[in-house]
Design a protein around this motif. Structure first.
Motif, PDB file in Angstrom:
ATOM      1  N   PHE A  40     -10.089  -6.733   8.478  1.00 27.26           N
ATOM      2  CA  PHE A  40      -8.806  -7.034   9.124  1.00 27.26           C
ATOM      3  C   PHE A  40      -8.812  -6.832  10.634  1.00 27.26           C
ATOM      4  CE2 PHE A  40      -6.886  -5.599   4.848  1.00 27.26           C
ATOM      5  CZ  PHE A  40      -6.900  -6.877   4.353  1.00 27.26           C
ATOM      6  N   ARG A  63      -0.894   2.582   6.173  1.00 28.07           N
ATOM      7  CA  ARG A  63      -0.891   1.510   7.188  1.00 28.07           C
ATOM      8  C   ARG A  63       0.466   0.801   7.278  1.00 28.07           C
ATOM      9  NH1 ARG A  63      -5.127   3.938   9.217  1.00 28.07           N
ATOM     10  NH2 ARG A  63      -6.904   3.924   7.828  1.00 28.07           N
ATOM     11  N   GLN A  96      -4.021  -9.352   5.886  1.00 29.15           N
ATOM     12  CA  GLN A  96      -3.230  -8.155   6.181  1.00 29.15           C
ATOM     13  C   GLN A  96      -2.052  -8.557   7.064  1.00 29.15           C
ATOM     14  OE1 GLN A  96      -4.840  -4.839   8.543  1.00 29.15           O
ATOM     15  NE2 GLN A  96      -4.287  -3.437   6.895  1.00 29.15           N
ATOM     16  N   VAL A 119      -1.201  -8.011   2.575  1.00 27.07           N
ATOM     17  CA  VAL A 119      -0.819  -6.598   2.593  1.00 27.07           C
ATOM     18  C   VAL A 119       0.483  -6.489   3.396  1.00 27.07           C
ATOM     19  CG1 VAL A 119      -1.487  -4.260   3.188  1.00 27.07           C
ATOM     20  CG2 VAL A 119      -3.231  -5.900   2.454  1.00 27.07           C
ATOM     21  N   TRP A 141       0.861  -1.185   0.000  1.00 28.77           N
ATOM     22  CA  TRP A 141       0.000   0.000   0.000  1.00 28.77           C
ATOM     23  C   TRP A 141       0.900   1.239   0.000  1.00 28.77           C
ATOM     24  CZ3 TRP A 141      -4.469  -1.294   4.009  1.00 28.77           C
ATOM     25  CH2 TRP A 141      -5.293  -2.293   3.455  1.00 28.77           C
ATOM     26  N   LYS A 153     -11.178 -10.102   1.465  1.00 30.37           N
ATOM     27  CA  LYS A 153     -10.521 -10.091   2.779  1.00 30.37           C
ATOM     28  C   LYS A 153     -10.974 -11.298   3.594  1.00 30.37           C
ATOM     29  CE  LYS A 153      -9.707  -5.122   3.076  1.00 30.37           C
ATOM     30  NZ  LYS A 153      -9.731  -3.886   3.871  1.00 30.37           N
ATOM     31  N   GLU A 184      -7.460 -12.115   0.739  1.00 25.50           N
ATOM     32  CA  GLU A 184      -6.533 -11.012   1.019  1.00 25.50           C
ATOM     33  C   GLU A 184      -6.346 -10.964   2.533  1.00 25.50           C
ATOM     34  OE1 GLU A 184      -7.188  -7.064  -0.875  1.00 25.50           O
ATOM     35  OE2 GLU A 184      -6.937  -6.200   1.125  1.00 25.50           O
ATOM     36  N   ASN A 230       4.051  -5.828   5.308  1.00 26.37           N
ATOM     37  CA  ASN A 230       4.458  -5.073   6.497  1.00 26.37           C
ATOM     38  C   ASN A 230       5.907  -4.598   6.376  1.00 26.37           C
ATOM     39  OD1 ASN A 230       5.756  -7.512   6.809  1.00 26.37           O
ATOM     40  ND2 ASN A 230       5.192  -7.814   8.960  1.00 26.37           N
ATOM     41  N   THR A 255       0.573  -6.419   7.597  1.00 23.83           N
ATOM     42  CA  THR A 255       0.838  -5.229   8.409  1.00 23.83           C
ATOM     43  C   THR A 255      -0.252  -5.121   9.477  1.00 23.83           C
ATOM     44  OG1 THR A 255       1.387  -2.873   8.296  1.00 23.83           O
ATOM     45  CG2 THR A 255      -0.440  -3.591   6.937  1.00 23.83           C
ATOM     46  N   GLU A 303      -2.396  -3.159  11.088  1.00 26.81           N
ATOM     47  CA  GLU A 303      -3.196  -1.943  11.193  1.00 26.81           C
ATOM     48  C   GLU A 303      -4.047  -1.929  12.462  1.00 26.81           C
ATOM     49  OE1 GLU A 303      -5.832  -1.297   7.885  1.00 26.81           O
ATOM     50  OE2 GLU A 303      -6.850   0.363   8.867  1.00 26.81           O
TER      51      GLU A 303
END
Ligand code: BDP
Length: 722
Positions: free
Chosen positions: A392, A194, A415, A470, A185, A386, A413, A472, A417, A419
């Motif tokens: 997330f 994020r 995440q 996503v 991102w 997601k 999908e 990190n 990272t 967030e």
């Protein structure tokens, strides 16, 4: 610095790589985390001894860039781990030769007649075998594809790093999912939405002329865990990413990644024909618009011949999309897919769409928007969904779209990272969370129709498969901010390769490769990290609570938040606390978004007797004195979860403190500091959330729960800082 005998133009490249990675060799020394899980420091003497006759030379034929990268890795890895030089050789002239190649690149491999077995493994799969050649005992790493060889080499090194026996190897591996991608991102100005580990790794203003050496290390780390693609830019995309200028920059990145089997993808902004092309519309059914995208695709493939495709966030959180023109998501996705299809490109169309409608339940929005279009998406489209129906959160039930669109290719999908999980300050190992998701039973074709079987293509014969995480990563020296957050990057790759792997296997591997090979320390650390996600859920959002974070940045709690411009941008929308009780009723008596699940799943979530505690308040609004399975009332149970989370952070600090002599001082100190923040934050979470909910429950904190350190007003006044 070591110099290898190489074709001239690669010599410089290799020198650079060797310089970047060469390191003094002593097991406990200050480390900055840069080397990730690819440290290659010497193994214990006894282990080295056991490998000595098994690894004596490297017989590698072929000198393509991928072969070169692989050769370098094996040679560096073996020499580093074993503490002796493993020389290259042209022929098998001794026992213990490691023979690596494809039937095309290596006459020796061709001579082994593995064609049928290799065929079954595909271009990315491989065989690792202990075998004989003439009177020599050798180890063979073979694949039909060079990327497969690279993966095989990393697997072999992992065996050494984790001190497995290599005496009788008979390994056949291939990835279960085809597109194993990181989604970055990253914005064009270098910031990362994020992102909590510094700036973007791509320096757009310097590209394509200057290429950061670090990009190679990034690609190498990805290859080591089988990640084969990177989406370079934010899903909240800027059209400029598709301009000729930026495509050339992306091409420079692609060139660095290519030898490592990592392809480049881009997020496409749906309105690019207007912004870049000067058209009046981006209507997907407009001929000029589809022509523009076709031309754009031709241009992209002229510049990046192995370009992977587009990710698209459309009609979500203010992004443009086909709905803007009263067209469907399928219309939009298919138009882009048609542009990419002649080049074998794909479209990953995100299902993260939700419109603000008064009185609606956001958890049902994606299903309402997309399910009606099952079977309407082109063959080169993956619907990217997601893991959970909201966003997330520390814990969500699986997204109801999994299992509900049998004629549509779906990819999860995740995440990586954190967030909503304490940024790069909190230790939260995410493999158990992802396992819970992958193991969820959709019941789509009867019991055992797990999410894994939906997404690996086995349930519905889905032909194109994939998974996205996503990222990190960032410019921080240790890549991920928190040293333990590296484990989440690692776990994502390992699960993308094989979604059946256990969390504990992944945890142990990562610890052994990254931190220590001292058995007793591995046990302690594995336990600690395997517990960590549940602990974070305990002190943030137990029993199915969700989205009660501070608005905007999402760090720390703000369950009182009710001033968002949309209902569903408020915490109170999600927890619905009142004098009677707590939780979001999603059953037939409430929003009924539970209807998007298979009837069998609906039953298990709707029935209070069957619904797992961890999802109670996700699906039900329950009285404060609701009697839980434990025999306690819900309020007491809730408070005790928060307390338990805090206690875990204290025990984690103690245990980590006790490992001082066993972990290098630099990382030990860095992690100790993060754990201190984590404890502070857990206390803050507990106190703020319980004080706030207490204004509704009107009950005392149960025995065992500590008194809050501050007043509710103080917690409301200022968010936690990170
Ligand atoms: C949310 C993030 C937001 C992303 C969005 C998305 O808060 O920054 O743009 O997801 O996935 O979790 O599109």
């Amino acid at each position: 610095m070591k110099l290898y005998r190489l074709p001239g133009n690669y010599t410089l490249l290799m020198c650079l790589i060797i310089t970047a990675f060469s390191s003094p060799v002593s097991p406990i020394r200050a480390e900055d985390g840069y080397r990730l899980w690819l440290r290659y420091d010497p193994l214990p003497a006894q282990t080295i001894q056991s490998y000595r006759t098994r690894i004596t030379s490297l017989v590698i034929q072929g000198d393509s860039p991928t072969m070169l990268a692989m050769r370098l890795e094996l040679s560096r890895g073996c020499s580093g781990l074993l503490g002796y030089q493993v020389p290259p050789a042209d022929i098998i002239d001794r026992d213990g030769a490691i023979v690596v190649g494809t039937p095309k690149s290596s006459s020796i491999i061709a001579g082994l007649k593995l064609d049928r077995q290799l065929q079954a493994q595909g271009q990315e799969g491989y065989l690792i075998r202990s075998t004989r050649s003439g009177n020599r005992s050798i180890t063979v790493i073979a694949s039909n594809g060079e990327t497969g060889l690279l993966y095989g080499a990393f697997h072999f090194l992992r065996l050494l790093q984790t001190q497995r026996s290599i005496d009788k190897l008979n390994i056949a591996e291939k990835p279960r999912l085809q597109r194993r991608l990181l989604n970055h991102w990253d914005n064009l100005n270098g910031s990362i939405e994020r992102g909590y580990a510094g700036q973007s790794l791509w320096n757009w203003s310097e590209l394509p002329d200057r290429i950061d050496d670090r990009l190679r290390d990034y690609a190498r780390a990805n290859a080591s865990i089988g990640i084969n693609g990177s989406v370079l830019n934010n899903v909240n995309a800027n059209s400029r990413s598709l301009s000729a200028e930026y495509l050339h920059k992306a091409a420079a990145i692609a060139a660095v990644f290519r030898p490592y089997g990592v392809r480049v993808y881009l997020s496409a902004r749906f309105s690019a024909p207007i912004e870049l092309g000067g058209l009046k519309t981006a209507d997907p059914l407009d001929r000029e618009v589809s022509q523009w995208w076709k031309k754009k695709a031709d241009e992209i493939y002229g510049i990046i011949p192995d370009f992977g495709g587009f990710v698209v966030k459309a009609n979500s959180e203010g992004q443009p999309g086909p709905r803007t023109y009263n067209r469907s998501h399928a219309d939009g996705a298919n138009m882009l897919a048609a542009a990419l299809a002649p080049h074998n490109g794909i479209v990953m169309w995100r299902a993260f769409v939700y419109d603000a409608k008064p009185g609606y339940d956001r958890a049902g929005a994606a299903s309402e928007n997309l399910e009606p279009f099952d079977g309407k998406f082109a063959a080169n489209i993956l619907l990217q969904v997601k893991n959970g129906p909201i966003d997330f959160q520390p814990r969500e039930p699986f997204h109801p779209l999994f299992g509900a669109m049998p004629k549509t290719q779906l990819m999860p999908e995740l995440q990586i990272t954190q967030e909503y999980l304490g940024f790069s300050n909190h230790l939260a190992f995410l493999a158990p969370m992802w396992r819970e998701f992958l193991d969820s039973d959709t019941f789509a074709k009867g019991r055992g129709s797990t999410v894994t079987k939906v997404v690996d293509g086995s349930l519905y014969r889905q032909r194109l498969t994939g998974i996205a995480g996503v990222a990190n990563t960032g410019s921080s020296r240790n890549w991920t901010g928190h040293d333990f957050a590296q484990a989440n990057w690692y776990a994502f790759g390992r699960l993308a390769w094989n979604p059946d792997q256990t969390s504990s296997q992944i945890a142990r591997e990562w610890i052994e490769m990254t931190l220590t090979n001292d058995r007793s320390v591995i046990d302690t650390l594995a336990r600690l990290i395997l517990e960590s996600h549940e602990a974070v859920v305990d002190y943030m959002t137990p029993l199915g609570l969700h989205h009660i974070m501070w608005p905007g940045h999402h760090y720390g709690p703000a369950p009182w938040w009710d001033r968002g411009e949309r209902d569903d941008w408020n915490s109170v929308y999600y927890h619905r606390a009142d004098l009677k009780g707590l939780g979001f009723d999603r059953t037939g008596d409430g929003s009924n978004s539970i209807r998007h699940y298979h009837p069998q799943v609906q039953k298990s979530f709707a029935d209070l007797k069957a619904c797992p505690d961890k999802f109670l308040l996700w699906f039900h609004h329950l009285p404060w004195d609701y009697r839980m399975r434990s025999g306690r009332i819900m309020w007491d149970e809730l408070a005790l979860h928060y307390q338990r989370g805090v206690e875990w952070t204290r025990s984690a600090r103690r245990q980590w403190g006790g490992l001082a002599g066993s972990i290098d001082p630099e990382r030990h100190k860095a992690v100790a500091m993060k754990l201190e923040i984590q404890e502070r934050d857990a206390v803050h979470w507990r106190d703020a959330v319980l004080l706030y909910f207490q204004t509704f429950s009107k009950r005392p904190l149960p025995d065992g729960v500590e008194k809050p350190q501050r007043t509710l007003e103080e917690y409301k006044a200022r968010s936690l800082t990170w």
